[in-house]
Design an enzyme around this catalytic site. Structure first.
Site, PDB file in Angstrom:
ATOM      1  N   GLU A   1       0.829  -1.216   0.000  1.00  0.00           N
ATOM      2  CA  GLU A   1       0.000   0.000   0.000  1.00  0.00           C
ATOM      3  C   GLU A   1       0.861   1.263   0.000  1.00  0.00           C
ATOM      4  O   GLU A   1       0.548   2.241  -0.681  1.00  0.00           O
ATOM      5  CB  GLU A   1      -0.967   0.000   1.186  1.00  0.00           C
ATOM      6  CG  GLU A   1      -1.929  -1.181   1.227  1.00  0.00           C
ATOM      7  CD  GLU A   1      -2.753  -1.385  -0.028  1.00  0.00           C
ATOM      8  OE1 GLU A   1      -2.955  -0.432  -0.813  1.00  0.00           O
ATOM      9  OE2 GLU A   1      -3.202  -2.530  -0.245  1.00  0.00           O
TER      10      GLU A   1
ATOM     11  N   HIS B   1       1.997   2.280  -3.363  1.00  0.00           N
ATOM     12  CA  HIS B   1       0.988   3.020  -4.134  1.00  0.00           C
ATOM     13  C   HIS B   1       1.116   4.530  -3.907  1.00  0.00           C
ATOM     14  O   HIS B   1       0.888   5.315  -4.832  1.00  0.00           O
ATOM     15  CB  HIS B   1      -0.430   2.589  -3.739  1.00  0.00           C
ATOM     16  CG  HIS B   1      -0.927   1.385  -4.469  1.00  0.00           C
ATOM     17  ND1 HIS B   1      -1.115   1.341  -5.828  1.00  0.00           N
ATOM     18  CD2 HIS B   1      -1.295   0.163  -4.003  1.00  0.00           C
ATOM     19  CE1 HIS B   1      -1.582   0.154  -6.178  1.00  0.00           C
ATOM     20  NE2 HIS B   1      -1.692  -0.590  -5.085  1.00  0.00           N
TER      21      HIS B   1
END
Length: 161
Positions: free
Chosen positions: A138, A141
């Site tokens: 994550e 990202h």
């Protein structure tokens, strides 16, 4: 309310952008952003049977914000990773932005994540194994990095069965 149709898919140029920090003045917006992230994650779980966390840029919200819901919801505002272990492990990674593709990557076994919560309170959390891997995915990202870019080699791709 954002839905699965709002999820950015592999190839969308916004997925390769570096996100901006969430400002304290934007804190009132975080609640709505997280509600959208939660809704899309629930739809992914129903359709594809996976999804433990989502990063804001996957919905075109170009902010440093991660939402995780495994046993309870956790909001990571402006996270920073530190204490990345030298020990790495391999795994088949998946991503909501390309739900049928698996990518073999190496991730750090453990790390510490420093972040602000929805009340702008600071926290650090030492993570290992699956949680460590999840947060690395994550966090990437937020920096415009997809797991496809971390593939071990050109044979590290397969379709989900």
């Amino acid at each position: 309310m954002k839905t699965l149709n709002d999820l950015l898919l592999l190839g969308d140029p916004r997925l390769y952008e570096t996100c901006e920090a969430v400002l304290k003045t934007e804190l009132p917006l975080v609640k709505n952003w997280v509600a959208d992230m939660d809704n899309v994650m629930k739809e992914i779980r129903l359709k594809y049977n996976f999804g433990r966390a989502i990063a804001a840029p996957q919905l075109g919200i170009m902010k440093r914000l991660i939402y995780m819901n495994i046993d309870r919801p956790v909001i990571f505002i402006n996270p920073q990773l530190s204490g990345l272990s030298d020990e790495l492990f391999e795994l088949w990674d998946d991503c909501m932005s390309f739900p049928n593709l698996l990518v073999k990557v190496k991730r750090h076994q453990s790390l510490t994540i420093n972040y602000l919560d929805e009340n702008w309170e600071p926290h650090d959390w030492k993570m290992e194994g699956a949680l460590s891997e999840l947060l690395q995915h994550e966090y990437d990202h937020l920096n415009g990095i997809l797991c496809t870019m971390r593939a071990i080699d050109e044979r590290s791709f397969r379709w989900r069965s």
